[in-house]
Motif scaffolding. Structure first.
Motif, PDB file in Angstrom:
ATOM      1  N   ARG A 141       0.828  -0.719  -0.137  1.00  0.00           N
ATOM      2  CA  ARG A 141      -0.240   0.174  -0.058  1.00  0.00           C
ATOM      3  C   ARG A 141       0.801   0.953   0.206  1.00  0.00           C
ATOM      4  O   ARG A 141       0.749   2.488  -0.742  1.00  0.00           O
TER       5      ARG A 141
ATOM      6  N   GLU B  22      -6.440   0.211  -3.174  1.00  0.00           N
ATOM      7  CA  GLU B  22      -7.537  -0.026  -1.895  1.00  0.00           C
ATOM      8  C   GLU B  22      -8.550  -1.034  -2.105  1.00  0.00           C
ATOM      9  O   GLU B  22      -8.208  -1.336  -0.813  1.00  0.00           O
TER      10      GLU B  22
ATOM     11  N   GLY C 211      -6.051  -2.518   0.679  1.00  0.00           N
ATOM     12  CA  GLY C 211      -6.588  -1.134   1.448  1.00  0.00           C
ATOM     13  C   GLY C 211      -7.262  -2.174   3.126  1.00  0.00           C
ATOM     14  O   GLY C 211      -6.704  -3.171   2.773  1.00  0.00           O
TER      15      GLY C 211
END
Length: 275
Positions: free
Chosen positions: A175, A267, A271
């Motif tokens: 991420r 995401e 996420g």
């Protein structure tokens, strides 16, 4: 332990750096501890840098220059010290990157080193060998300072979609890495495109490569193997890879659509999951 009295400044850029640091410090009449207090580092850290046992950071170099009135010597030496710590086979490549006015990269399954975030770089470097991982990570990230030059190169990076999905270092690291890629949105000098799986067969299927272009010298193609690098200025090779790169750019998503895909993967796949 290295004896500072026998430290040979010609042995390496790191030895030369340590020798000069000690010379300036002693000329100022400061002990290692006193000098460390001035620049907000420990005396032990100063001693390790002076004896070539520890890599100086850019911050250390800048503070030392200011405190010792060196005229910026240590800060100017810092990139040379960092480059000297790269594997011998890669040092020429780092030099090419630092001189290039344009870098055109295609990576099949991994984010290019010039775009790697710290945790991602650490995970990549530590796969088989975690020895000196802190220093090796610092050295890799130091290569990215070419983008801070007065006239930085234009960098085009095409990443295979697999580079977004290969989970290196875990979800948090990925991420962070994808967020790092998105931080270049709107920067005309650093451009990231994604070659999607839907592109099917493509001209880069033989592997990753870079094309370096220079202001007054012929372009160079760079490919890499296990523990070895292969730069080539052969005109036919350069012409072939330049054509391949044009086709890869045509098959890749636009800059805007690439950013959209990176954001969705970041995401949806990486996420934070709510239990």
């Amino acid at each position: 332990m290295v004896n500072i009295n026998t430290l040979d400044p010609s042995a390496s850029p790191l030895d030369y750096y340590g020798f000069e640091l000690r010379r300036y410090r002693e000329a100022a009449g400061l002990t290692q501890r006193q000098f460390g207090d001035i620049i907000n580092y420990t005396g032990s850290m100063v001693g390790q840098v002076e004896t070539a046992r520890k890599l100086p950071t850019l911050d250390f170099s800048q503070r030392a220059d200011a405190a010792l009135c060196t005229g910026g010597l240590l800060t100017r030496l810092h990139p040379l010290v960092m480059r000297s710590q790269l594997p011998a086979w890669f040092q020429q490549v780092a030099e090419l990157q630092s001189r290039a006015v344009g870098i055109y990269s295609f990576e099949t399954h991994m984010v290019h080193g010039l775009l790697q975030a710290e945790a991602y770089a650490r995970a990549v470097l530590g796969v088989l060998d975690s020895t000196d991982i802190d220093d090796r990570t610092v050295v890799r990230l130091a290569r990215q300072r070419i983008f801070e030059k007065e006239e930085p190169p234009v960098f085009w990076a095409i990443l295979g979609e697999a580079a977004l999905l290969q989970e290196i270092g875990g979800k948090k690291v990925m991420r962070e890495q994808l967020a790092h890629l998105l931080s270049f949105e709107g920067n005309p000098l650093i451009n990231v495109q994604i070659l999607p799986f839907s592109a099917g067969a493509h001209v880069g299927s033989q592997g990753s490569f870079d094309v370096y272009r220079f202001a007054g010298d012929p372009a160079i193609v760079y490919t890499e193997g296990y523990g070895s690098g292969h730069p080539s200025a052969n005109p036919d090779t350069v012409k072939d890879c330049s054509l391949r790169y044009d086709h890869l750019q045509a098959a890749a998503l636009s800059l805007r659509d690439s950013a959209g895909l990176i954001r969705r993967v970041m995401e949806d796949r990486y996420g934070e999951q709510v239990a």
